[in-house]
Motif scaffolding. Structure first.
Motif, PDB file in Angstrom:
ATOM      1  N   PHE A  30      47.664  34.200  32.571  1.00 22.71           N
ATOM      2  CA  PHE A  30      46.664  34.535  33.575  1.00 22.71           C
ATOM      3  C   PHE A  30      46.786  36.001  33.985  1.00 22.71           C
ATOM      4  O   PHE A  30      45.788  36.716  34.113  1.00 22.71           O
ATOM      5  N   ASN A  31      48.015  36.464  34.189  1.00 22.00           N
ATOM      6  CA  ASN A  31      48.253  37.852  34.597  1.00 22.00           C
ATOM      7  C   ASN A  31      47.705  38.834  33.574  1.00 22.00           C
ATOM      8  O   ASN A  31      47.016  39.801  33.921  1.00 22.00           O
ATOM      9  N   PHE A  32      47.996  38.603  32.300  1.00 21.75           N
ATOM     10  CA  PHE A  32      47.541  39.529  31.264  1.00 21.75           C
ATOM     11  C   PHE A  32      46.036  39.384  30.993  1.00 21.75           C
ATOM     12  O   PHE A  32      45.364  40.362  30.660  1.00 21.75           O
ATOM     13  N   LEU A  33      45.504  38.175  31.149  1.00 19.55           N
ATOM     14  CA  LEU A  33      44.072  37.959  30.944  1.00 19.55           C
ATOM     15  C   LEU A  33      43.256  38.650  32.029  1.00 19.55           C
ATOM     16  O   LEU A  33      42.311  39.397  31.740  1.00 19.55           O
ATOM     17  N   VAL A  34      43.629  38.428  33.279  1.00 20.96           N
ATOM     18  CA  VAL A  34      42.866  38.969  34.405  1.00 20.96           C
ATOM     19  C   VAL A  34      43.223  40.436  34.653  1.00 20.96           C
ATOM     20  O   VAL A  34      42.347  41.270  34.871  1.00 20.96           O
ATOM     21  N   GLY A  35      44.532  40.752  34.609  1.00 19.84           N
ATOM     22  CA  GLY A  35      44.955  42.126  34.851  1.00 19.84           C
ATOM     23  C   GLY A  35      44.397  43.105  33.844  1.00 19.84           C
ATOM     24  O   GLY A  35      44.063  44.243  34.182  1.00 19.84           O
ATOM     25  N   PHE A  36      44.265  42.670  32.597  1.00 18.82           N
ATOM     26  CA  PHE A  36      43.729  43.535  31.551  1.00 18.82           C
ATOM     27  C   PHE A  36      42.201  43.494  31.503  1.00 18.82           C
ATOM     28  O   PHE A  36      41.586  44.151  30.686  1.00 18.82           O
ATOM     29  N   ARG A  37      41.588  42.663  32.354  1.00 18.56           N
ATOM     30  CA  ARG A  37      40.133  42.587  32.495  1.00 18.56           C
ATOM     31  C   ARG A  37      39.451  42.260  31.159  1.00 18.56           C
ATOM     32  O   ARG A  37      38.428  42.852  30.785  1.00 18.56           O
ATOM     33  N   VAL A  38      40.013  41.284  30.447  1.00 20.38           N
ATOM     34  CA  VAL A  38      39.521  40.906  29.121  1.00 20.38           C
ATOM     35  C   VAL A  38      38.069  40.448  29.166  1.00 20.38           C
ATOM     36  O   VAL A  38      37.271  40.756  28.275  1.00 20.38           O
ATOM     37  N   LEU A  39      37.693  39.719  30.217  1.00 14.65           N
ATOM     38  CA  LEU A  39      36.370  39.097  30.273  1.00 14.65           C
ATOM     39  C   LEU A  39      35.309  39.989  30.907  1.00 14.65           C
ATOM     40  O   LEU A  39      34.144  39.593  30.996  1.00 14.65           O
ATOM     41  N   LEU A  40      35.687  41.182  31.349  1.00 16.07           N
ATOM     42  CA  LEU A  40      34.762  42.001  32.136  1.00 16.07           C
ATOM     43  C   LEU A  40      33.518  42.395  31.356  1.00 16.07           C
ATOM     44  O   LEU A  40      32.403  42.333  31.885  1.00 16.07           O
ATOM     45  N   GLU A  41      33.673  42.830  30.116  1.00 18.95           N
ATOM     46  CA  GLU A  41      32.540  43.295  29.316  1.00 18.95           C
ATOM     47  C   GLU A  41      31.995  42.182  28.427  1.00 18.95           C
ATOM     48  O   GLU A  41      31.559  42.429  27.306  1.00 18.95           O
ATOM     49  N   THR A  42      32.007  40.959  28.927  1.00 18.22           N
ATOM     50  CA  THR A  42      31.514  39.814  28.161  1.00 18.22           C
ATOM     51  C   THR A  42      30.497  39.045  29.007  1.00 18.22           C
ATOM     52  O   THR A  42      30.206  39.415  30.147  1.00 18.22           O
ATOM     53  N   PHE A  44      31.066  36.483  30.422  1.00 13.59           N
ATOM     54  CA  PHE A  44      31.828  35.825  31.492  1.00 13.59           C
ATOM     55  C   PHE A  44      32.224  36.803  32.601  1.00 13.59           C
ATOM     56  O   PHE A  44      33.203  36.593  33.303  1.00 13.59           O
ATOM     57  N   GLN A  45      31.456  37.867  32.756  1.00 11.19           N
ATOM     58  CA  GLN A  45      31.793  38.911  33.725  1.00 11.19           C
ATOM     59  C   GLN A  45      31.918  38.365  35.146  1.00 11.19           C
ATOM     60  O   GLN A  45      32.833  38.747  35.883  1.00 11.19           O
ATOM     61  N   VAL A  46      31.010  37.489  35.545  1.00 10.62           N
ATOM     62  CA  VAL A  46      31.040  36.937  36.909  1.00 10.62           C
ATOM     63  C   VAL A  46      32.335  36.165  37.145  1.00 10.62           C
ATOM     64  O   VAL A  46      32.959  36.283  38.209  1.00 10.62           O
ATOM     65  N   ILE A  47      32.757  35.402  36.136  1.00  7.81           N
ATOM     66  CA  ILE A  47      34.009  34.648  36.244  1.00  7.81           C
ATOM     67  C   ILE A  47      35.184  35.608  36.370  1.00  7.81           C
ATOM     68  O   ILE A  47      36.089  35.406  37.184  1.00  7.81           O
ATOM     69  N   ASP A  48      35.158  36.679  35.556  1.00  9.13           N
ATOM     70  CA  ASP A  48      36.237  37.659  35.590  1.00  9.13           C
ATOM     71  C   ASP A  48      36.357  38.300  36.973  1.00  9.13           C
ATOM     72  O   ASP A  48      37.468  38.426  37.504  1.00  9.13           O
ATOM     73  N   GLU A  52      39.523  38.131  39.430  1.00  8.79           N
ATOM     74  CA  GLU A  52      40.146  39.379  39.889  1.00  8.79           C
ATOM     75  C   GLU A  52      40.303  39.379  41.408  1.00  8.79           C
ATOM     76  O   GLU A  52      41.340  39.790  41.939  1.00  8.79           O
ATOM     77  N   ALA A  53      39.257  38.947  42.111  1.00 10.96           N
ATOM     78  CA  ALA A  53      39.306  38.925  43.580  1.00 10.96           C
ATOM     79  C   ALA A  53      40.418  38.005  44.067  1.00 10.96           C
ATOM     80  O   ALA A  53      41.165  38.338  44.998  1.00 10.96           O
ATOM     81  N   ILE A  54      40.555  36.842  43.419  1.00 11.28           N
ATOM     82  CA  ILE A  54      41.613  35.899  43.790  1.00 11.28           C
ATOM     83  C   ILE A  54      42.991  36.506  43.517  1.00 11.28           C
ATOM     84  O   ILE A  54      43.892  36.459  44.363  1.00 11.28           O
ATOM     85  N   TYR A  55      43.127  37.099  42.321  1.00 10.81           N
ATOM     86  CA  TYR A  55      44.438  37.648  41.943  1.00 10.81           C
ATOM     87  C   TYR A  55      44.817  38.850  42.794  1.00 10.81           C
ATOM     88  O   TYR A  55      45.987  39.035  43.134  1.00 10.81           O
ATOM     89  N   LEU A  56      43.835  39.668  43.154  1.00 12.31           N
ATOM     90  CA  LEU A  56      44.127  40.806  44.031  1.00 12.31           C
ATOM     91  C   LEU A  56      44.626  40.319  45.389  1.00 12.31           C
ATOM     92  O   LEU A  56      45.525  40.935  45.988  1.00 12.31           O
ATOM     93  N   GLY A  57      44.062  39.201  45.866  1.00 13.39           N
ATOM     94  CA  GLY A  57      44.560  38.611  47.103  1.00 13.39           C
ATOM     95  C   GLY A  57      46.016  38.201  46.978  1.00 13.39           C
ATOM     96  O   GLY A  57      46.833  38.453  47.880  1.00 13.39           O
ATOM     97  N   VAL A  58      46.352  37.582  45.845  1.00  6.62           N
ATOM     98  CA  VAL A  58      47.738  37.182  45.584  1.00  6.62           C
ATOM     99  C   VAL A  58      48.650  38.408  45.525  1.00  6.62           C
ATOM    100  O   VAL A  58      49.749  38.415  46.089  1.00  6.62           O
TER     101      VAL A  58
END
Length: 447
Positions: A30-42, A44-48, A52-58
């Motif tokens: 999860f850390n490498f998937l979200v931290g590296f923003r893999v889904l951003l340019e796909t 699934f951008q909304v999901i990404d 990100e918002a959830i993980y930044l809170g953590v």
């Protein structure tokens, strides 16, 4: 330790029992998937963005806990990696302050535009887990490689199953007459860098051809589907740098015979079977020189970038040291476009970074590479670890690539996680050297 061995089936109770390491693996993935923003340019951008918002809170809760704990225990000592992160933590404040001075944007909006930058502190969580021996580096490697495969499968799947033309207006897809005119996805290629470098190094170090096939899967997408000159040159260049600087002359000759000649024959065969591909790549790369030598040959895309560069240079001359920050779309509609028209700092590479941070911020941002070089050169007994070498040459690829785009800010966690691995190996290497020294001393004493 293979993650699949950590899931055991309890036949008598008809249930699956998970080892604790599985939960750590899921977090690392999860850390490498979200931290590296893999889904951003796909697609699934909304999901990404939600993840990100959830993980930044953590992350901010974790940072608050760590800072509070240090205050209560009067422990204010920071190691070099923590000092680097502390310095980088201040960059968004510099950008926010610069935007306040230049555009009149409230400070909180200015800092908020850099919120994704703080995904770099996912690396601190992983580093502390390693240091506390909750996980080992092999599990980190496993999770990182797993995300690379997920990344590759996703990109191939979207390329073959989804029409990219419907995403041109979003910027996730584009077309260029120099690349044949076909519409293609503009995916973030950092994990494709990593996968090609990792398996190329592993094929050479482990002497197994199957790993070369895996490397080819990553490289094929970079060369034939992403169609980006810089990406191709950076990926091949990083592998070439490993071949030149980290292998003995004997190994170079043997691996050139084993892998190099078949690769050259495969390229020649491809060009013979698909001559139109040769023409396309010839035009792509020769255009680098024609663009420099003649304004008349400049394409519309290049003209736009030159216009953006001229805008940036005006503001760099005006605010050379602290930059002009970033304008939030939450403050004014369109962000920079509200003031400057069509303008994206990611289009103009290092000039965009100077525009945002100024030369002071640029020095801070690029200090991470000097940090990695300094500690990487100090590694001795562990320097031939495949994961370590991959992170070093992956970081080299990111460094070179950063001159042509703004990914060093937009995808900041890529480089920081690689640096975290390098620094962790440096710490472990010191332990190994002390242990070896003691063993040598005892052996001499006994002798």
């Amino acid at each position: 330790m293979k993650i699949f061995n950590l899931i055991r089936l309890n036949a008598s109770a008809y249930k699956v029992t998970f080892d604790k390491a599985v939960l750590y693996y899921i977090f690392l993935f999860f850390n490498f998937l979200v931290g590296f923003r893999v889904l951003l340019e796909t697609i699934f951008q909304v999901i990404d963005l939600a993840l990100e918002a959830i993980y930044l809170g953590v992350i901010f809760l974790y940072l608050g806990y760590r800072v509070s704990k240090r205050i209560f225990t009067s422990n204010f000592r920071l190691n070099p990696f923590e000092l680097l992160l502390s310095m980088l933590f201040l960059l968004p404040f510099l950008g926010g302050f610069s935007a306040y001075l230049e555009w009149g944007q409230p400070l909180l909006y200015g800092i908020g535009t850099f919120r994704d930058f703080y995904l770099i502190f996912g690396a601190l969580i992983v580093y502390n887990m390693l240091r506390n021996k909750e996980i080992d580096i092999s599990l980190v490697e496993q999770a990182w490689v797993s995300v690379a495969w997920f990344n590759m499968i996703l990109f191939y799947g979207m390329t073959f199953l989804v029409d990219p033309s419907q995403f041109q207006e979003t910027g996730a897809a584009g077309a260029n007459e120099l690349k044949g005119g076909d519409v293609y996805f503009r995916f973030n290629m950092s994990y494709m860098f990593f996968g090609s470098i990792y398996y190329a190094i592993k094929a050479i170090m482990k002497r197994k051809s199957i790993y070369l096939l895996y490397a080819a899967l990553f490289l094929i997408y970079i060369v034939f589907f992403r169609l980006d000159r810089t990406t191709i040159l950076v990926s091949v260049g990083a592998i070439g740098a490993f071949f030149l600087f980290r292998m003995s002359l004997k190994s170079k000759v043997l691996n050139l015979l084993k892998f190099g000649i078949p690769a050259i024959l495969l390229i020649v065969l491809t060009l013979m079977l698909f001559p139109e591909e040769y023409t396309k790549y010839y035009v792509m790369f020769s255009d680098i020189f024609t663009t420099v030598s003649s304004v008349d040959n400049t394409t519309s895309e290049q003209s736009i970038r030159l216009t953006e560069l001229n805008i940036a240079l005006e503001y760099i001359e005006k605010n050379p040291w602290i930059g002009s920050g970033k304008v939030s779309g939450q403050w004014v509609e369109g962000g920079f476009q509200h003031f400057l028209g069509f303008f994206f700092i990611s289009d103009i590479g290092i000039a965009g970074q100077v525009f945002v941070y100024g030369f002071i911020g640029l020095i801070v941002l690029y200090s991470q590479f000097l940090f990695a070089l300094f500690f990487g050169l100090k590694i001795g007994p562990l320097k031939k670890n495949v994961f370590l070498m991959t992170c070093q040459f992956f970081l080299l690829a990111l460094f070179v690539d950063s001159f042509s785009n703004g990914y060093l800010s937009m995808y900041a966690a890529h480089s920081i996680n690689a640096i975290m691995v390098i620094y962790y190996f440096y710490e472990q290497d010191k332990i190994v050297r002390v242990k070896n020294h003691i063993e040598d001393y005892n052996a001499k004493a006994i002798g």
